[in-house]
Design an enzyme around this catalytic site. Structure first.
Site, PDB file in Angstrom:
ATOM      1  CB  SER A  93      -5.142   2.156  14.034  1.00  0.00           C
ATOM      2  OG  SER A  93      -6.086   3.166  14.636  1.00  0.00           O
TER       3      SER A  93
ATOM      4  CB  VAL B 150      -2.153  -7.321   0.648  1.00  0.00           C
ATOM      5  CG1 VAL B 150      -1.062  -6.543   0.357  1.00  0.00           C
ATOM      6  CG2 VAL B 150      -3.056  -6.454   1.342  1.00  0.00           C
TER       7      VAL B 150
ATOM      8  NE  ARG C  43      -4.582   5.799  -2.673  1.00  0.00           N
ATOM      9  CZ  ARG C  43      -5.411   5.453  -1.808  1.00  0.00           C
ATOM     10  NH1 ARG C  43      -5.900   6.523  -1.043  1.00  0.00           N
ATOM     11  NH2 ARG C  43      -6.141   4.306  -1.450  1.00  0.00           N
TER      12      ARG C  43
ATOM     13  N   GLY D  18       0.681  -1.294   0.088  1.00  0.00           N
ATOM     14  CA  GLY D  18       0.199   0.016   0.108  1.00  0.00           C
ATOM     15  C   GLY D  18       0.635   1.173  -0.146  1.00  0.00           C
ATOM     16  CB  ALA D  19       4.111   1.905  -1.021  1.00  0.00           C
TER      17      ALA D  19
ATOM     18  CB  ALA E 213     -12.231  -6.150  15.391  1.00  0.00           C
ATOM     19  CB  THR E 214      -8.877  -5.258  11.236  1.00  0.00           C
ATOM     20  OG1 THR E 214      -8.734  -3.914  11.176  1.00  0.00           O
ATOM     21  CG2 THR E 214     -10.021  -5.940  10.506  1.00  0.00           C
TER      22      THR E 214
ATOM     23  CE1 TYR F 267      -8.364   0.906   9.792  1.00  0.00           C
ATOM     24  CE2 TYR F 267      -8.328   1.933  11.867  1.00  0.00           C
ATOM     25  CZ  TYR F 267      -7.861   1.790  10.812  1.00  0.00           C
ATOM     26  OH  TYR F 267      -6.580   2.212  10.633  1.00  0.00           O
TER      27      TYR F 267
HETATM   28  P1  NAP Z   1      -4.596   5.499   2.401  1.00  0.00           P
HETATM   29  O1  NAP Z   1      -4.080   6.997   2.443  1.00  0.00           O
HETATM   30  O2  NAP Z   1      -6.088   5.128   2.433  1.00  0.00           O
HETATM   31  O3  NAP Z   1      -3.569   4.456   1.780  1.00  0.00           O
HETATM   32  C1  NAP Z   1      -4.249   3.139   1.711  1.00  0.00           C
HETATM   33  C2  NAP Z   1      -3.226   2.366   0.962  1.00  0.00           C
HETATM   34  O4  NAP Z   1      -3.439   0.696   1.169  1.00  0.00           O
HETATM   35  C3  NAP Z   1      -3.206   2.745  -0.522  1.00  0.00           C
HETATM   36  O5  NAP Z   1      -1.683   2.761  -0.957  1.00  0.00           O
HETATM   37  C4  NAP Z   1      -3.917   1.540  -1.021  1.00  0.00           C
HETATM   38  O6  NAP Z   1      -3.472   1.005  -2.422  1.00  0.00           O
HETATM   39  C5  NAP Z   1      -3.308   0.482  -0.225  1.00  0.00           C
HETATM   40  N1  NAP Z   1      -4.399  -0.544  -0.195  1.00  0.00           N
HETATM   41  C6  NAP Z   1      -5.826  -0.782   0.063  1.00  0.00           C
HETATM   42  N2  NAP Z   1      -6.143  -2.113   0.006  1.00  0.00           N
HETATM   43  C7  NAP Z   1      -5.164  -2.773  -0.598  1.00  0.00           C
HETATM   44  C8  NAP Z   1      -5.110  -4.005  -1.153  1.00  0.00           C
HETATM   45  N3  NAP Z   1      -5.951  -4.993  -1.018  1.00  0.00           N
HETATM   46  N4  NAP Z   1      -3.933  -4.682  -1.508  1.00  0.00           N
HETATM   47  C9  NAP Z   1      -2.782  -3.616  -1.628  1.00  0.00           C
HETATM   48  N5  NAP Z   1      -3.088  -2.330  -1.113  1.00  0.00           N
HETATM   49  C10 NAP Z   1      -3.895  -2.138  -0.593  1.00  0.00           C
HETATM   50  O7  NAP Z   1      -4.253   5.161   4.074  1.00  0.00           O
HETATM   51  P2  NAP Z   1      -3.146   5.372   5.023  1.00  0.00           P
HETATM   52  O8  NAP Z   1      -3.809   6.524   5.802  1.00  0.00           O
HETATM   53  O9  NAP Z   1      -1.985   5.777   4.415  1.00  0.00           O
HETATM   54  O10 NAP Z   1      -3.024   4.251   5.889  1.00  0.00           O
HETATM   55  C11 NAP Z   1      -1.769   3.307   5.955  1.00  0.00           C
HETATM   56  C12 NAP Z   1      -2.057   2.313   6.999  1.00  0.00           C
HETATM   57  O11 NAP Z   1      -1.963   3.203   8.263  1.00  0.00           O
HETATM   58  C13 NAP Z   1      -3.184   1.462   7.065  1.00  0.00           C
HETATM   59  O12 NAP Z   1      -3.079   0.166   7.377  1.00  0.00           O
HETATM   60  C14 NAP Z   1      -4.198   2.391   8.046  1.00  0.00           C
HETATM   61  O13 NAP Z   1      -4.795   1.526   8.737  1.00  0.00           O
HETATM   62  C15 NAP Z   1      -2.921   2.724   8.966  1.00  0.00           C
HETATM   63  N6  NAP Z   1      -3.380   3.846   9.850  1.00  0.00           N
HETATM   64  C16 NAP Z   1      -3.544   5.144   9.354  1.00  0.00           C
HETATM   65  C17 NAP Z   1      -4.236   6.070  10.200  1.00  0.00           C
HETATM   66  C18 NAP Z   1      -4.722   7.525   9.493  1.00  0.00           C
HETATM   67  O14 NAP Z   1      -5.110   8.340  10.219  1.00  0.00           O
HETATM   68  N7  NAP Z   1      -4.363   7.862   8.468  1.00  0.00           N
HETATM   69  C19 NAP Z   1      -4.175   6.112  11.396  1.00  0.00           C
HETATM   70  C20 NAP Z   1      -4.051   4.714  11.988  1.00  0.00           C
HETATM   71  C21 NAP Z   1      -3.442   3.735  11.118  1.00  0.00           C
HETATM   72  P3  NAP Z   1      -4.248   1.671  -3.943  1.00  0.00           P
HETATM   73  O15 NAP Z   1      -4.775   2.915  -3.707  1.00  0.00           O
HETATM   74  O16 NAP Z   1      -3.237   1.396  -4.894  1.00  0.00           O
HETATM   75  O17 NAP Z   1      -5.327   0.680  -3.982  1.00  0.00           O
END
Ligand code: NAP
Length: 246
Positions: free
Chosen positions: A141, A63, A15, A12-13, A156-157, A154
């Protein structure tokens, strides 16, 4: 960096946090494999940006699909060599009342956020065990620690990710492999794009440091855990959250 150029695979790199992490690792001399699922253009643009810094490649894989993950790991190995660091960052979120979630939505959340990590870990581990070295960093998270209203699946995961991290760390320590977890607070990415300005302002006010985090803040924590400075750290949950959850 050491003489050998290390390779990192970041799921998920395309974005958000994953992208900022790829940029940081590339700037530190790593070879970077950029996994994406749907955002092909963003992933290829990122690889173009990073390629003057390091060998890099963009790889499409959902994934949650084992055959796609196995093919991805094989491709990274063929193009960049053994994987030294796996960052399990890909994730999805959805806000709704618990009673409104469908079983399909619940299952998809687990398929991506938890089973995706299972697939990626199983795919890279034979290589890491062979090398007797490796680092795995899983994204949880704060909601995996405290739980969040309207984010039951979310939460729970993300709690499952913490349990998986701790158990794997115990199992893999004797093989020289460290497993740690980063549990961010609220970070300014697309994942929070549905929050209006008023909600963001309230979140900032509830945070002792007075701000929400940036993807770069989380990338720095991930990089620390992958570095030699963290060589005695395993099975831990580090939560960069501005004091939001203590
Ligand atoms: P994001 O901006 O929504 O980006 C999500 C990334 O995950 C995207 O690159 C997307 O790829 C990829 N993705 C989604 N489903 C996928 C799949 N089935 N296979 C492969 N890639 C997949 O999210 P983020 O905020 O950067 O979050 C990154 C991580 O940090 C996540 O695990 C999230 O739960 C965790 N997190 C985020 C926050 C927050 O506040 N943002 C807080 C706590 C934890 P595509 O766009 O190419 O589909």
């Amino acid at each position: 960096m050491n003489q050998k150029q290390h390779t990192v695979l970041i799921t998920g790199a395309s974005r958000g946090i994953g992208k900022a992490t790829a940029q940081l690792f590339a700037s530190k001399g790593y070879q970077v494999a950029v996994n994406y699922h749907q955002s092909a253009q963003e992933a290829h643009q990122l690889v173009e940006e990073l390629s003057p810094l390091c060998p890099t490649l963009a790889i499409k894989a959902d994934v949650s699909d084992r055959s796609q993950v196995d093919a991805m790991v094989k491709e990274v190995h063929n193009q960049l060599g053994p994987i030294d660091v796996l960052i399990n960052n890909a994730g999805i979120a959805k806000q709704a009342l618990f009673t409104d979630f469908t079983l399909e939505q619940w299952q998809r959340m687990f398929d991506v956020n938890v089973t995706g990590m299972f697939h990626c870990c199983q795919a890279v581990l034979p290589g890491m065990i062979h090398q007797k070295a490796g680092k795995i960093i899983n994204l949880s998270s704060v909601w995996g620690i405290t739980g969040a209203s309207c984010e039951v699946p979310y939460s729970a995961t993300k709690a499952a990710v913490i349990g998986m991290t701790k158990a794997l760390a115990k199992e893999l320590g004797p093989s020289g492999i460290q497993v740690n977890c980063v549990a961010p607070g609220v970070i300014d990415t697309d994942m929070n794009g549905m929050l209006d300005d008023n909600t963001i302002q309230c979140l900032k006010e509830e945070t002792p440091l007075g701000t929400i985090g940036t993807p770069e803040d989380i990338a720095q924590t991930i990089f620390f855990l992958a570095s030699d400075n963290a060589k005695f750290i395993t099975g831990q949950v580090i939560s960069p959250n501005g004091g939001f959850v203590i």
